[in-house]
Design a protein around this motif. Structure first.
Motif, PDB file in Angstrom:
ATOM      1  N   ARG A  94     -10.336  12.180  -6.792  1.00  0.00           N
ATOM      2  CA  ARG A  94     -11.894  12.505  -6.486  1.00  0.00           C
ATOM      3  C   ARG A  94     -12.593  12.968  -5.781  1.00  0.00           C
ATOM      4  N   ASN A  95     -12.024  13.806  -4.587  1.00  0.00           N
ATOM      5  CA  ASN A  95     -12.699  15.185  -4.182  1.00  0.00           C
ATOM      6  C   ASN A  95     -13.148  16.458  -4.936  1.00  0.00           C
ATOM      7  N   LEU A  96     -12.100  16.390  -5.976  1.00  0.00           N
ATOM      8  CA  LEU A  96     -11.783  17.789  -6.413  1.00  0.00           C
ATOM      9  C   LEU A  96     -13.083  17.458  -7.476  1.00  0.00           C
TER      10      LEU A  96
ATOM     11  N   SER B  51       1.243  -0.943  -0.360  1.00  0.00           N
ATOM     12  CA  SER B  51      -0.368   0.044  -0.663  1.00  0.00           C
ATOM     13  C   SER B  51       1.326   1.129  -0.065  1.00  0.00           C
ATOM     14  N   PHE B  52       0.976   2.091  -0.760  1.00  0.00           N
ATOM     15  CA  PHE B  52       1.117   3.307  -0.738  1.00  0.00           C
ATOM     16  C   PHE B  52       0.498   4.651  -0.584  1.00  0.00           C
ATOM     17  N   PRO B  53       1.004   4.743   0.982  1.00  0.00           N
ATOM     18  CA  PRO B  53      -0.793   6.081   1.568  1.00  0.00           C
ATOM     19  C   PRO B  53      -0.581   7.165   0.757  1.00  0.00           C
TER      20      PRO B  53
ATOM     21  N   PRO C 222     -11.596  20.102  -0.539  1.00  0.00           N
ATOM     22  CA  PRO C 222     -10.068  19.614  -0.048  1.00  0.00           C
ATOM     23  C   PRO C 222      -8.952  19.309   0.528  1.00  0.00           C
ATOM     24  N   ALA C 223      -8.665  19.218   2.564  1.00  0.00           N
ATOM     25  CA  ALA C 223      -7.938  20.655   2.647  1.00  0.00           C
ATOM     26  C   ALA C 223      -6.471  19.903   2.285  1.00  0.00           C
ATOM     27  N   GLU C 224      -5.267  20.859   2.463  1.00  0.00           N
ATOM     28  CA  GLU C 224      -3.984  20.349   1.726  1.00  0.00           C
ATOM     29  C   GLU C 224      -2.890  19.844   2.946  1.00  0.00           C
TER      30      GLU C 224
ATOM     31  N   ILE D 135      -3.890  11.176  -3.000  1.00  0.00           N
ATOM     32  CA  ILE D 135      -3.701  11.221  -4.321  1.00  0.00           C
ATOM     33  C   ILE D 135      -5.072  10.620  -4.571  1.00  0.00           C
ATOM     34  N   GLU D 136      -5.355   9.978  -4.462  1.00  0.00           N
ATOM     35  CA  GLU D 136      -6.283   9.396  -5.543  1.00  0.00           C
ATOM     36  C   GLU D 136      -7.647   9.280  -4.920  1.00  0.00           C
TER      37      GLU D 136
END
Length: 117
Positions: free
Chosen positions: A15-17, A3-5, A103-105, A10-11
């Motif tokens: 989706r949120n964007l 798994s790559f957190p 989405p918060a950065e 990013i995914e």
């Protein structure tokens, strides 16, 4: 499977964007149609401004015609400023609502004095 957190984040961001972009488009259309009014201290001059600050209309009560030109100009200026301020506040309100749902950065220090996402 590894798994790559960062990839997961990013995914999720992508989706949120998409939803955020649709909401922003709808709100921009709302902004284009919005306007705000400002009234002078006497209440005899009312100005309507568009969201971008353009003056759309002016309404001058017949009693305002008793003012000298200097006072009438002050009344108009006050009403116009209030209309433009109200229009700008509406823009801030709508954009703030959209940005509040954006989405918060998230950043984290990498231990070397650099931020990493």
């Amino acid at each position: 499977m590894t798994s790559f957190p960062a990839l997961d984040r990013i995914e999720a961001l992508a989706r949120n964007l998409d939803g955020w972009q649709r909401e922003l488009g709808a709100r921009m259309a709302e902004l284009e149609q919005s306007s705000a009014e400002g009234t002078s201290d006497s209440g005899l001059v009312t100005v309507t401004a568009a969201a971008d600050g353009r003056i759309l209309s002016t309404e001058i009560n017949a009693r305002a015609m008793r003012f000298d030109s200097y006072t009438l100009a002050e009344e108009f200026t006050a009403a116009a400023n209030r209309a433009q301020e109200a229009a700008a506040a509406r823009v801030r309100e709508i954009v703030g609502a959209v940005m509040g749902n954006a989405p918060a950065e998230r950043r984290a220090d990498d231990g070397h004095g650099y931020d990493r996402y």
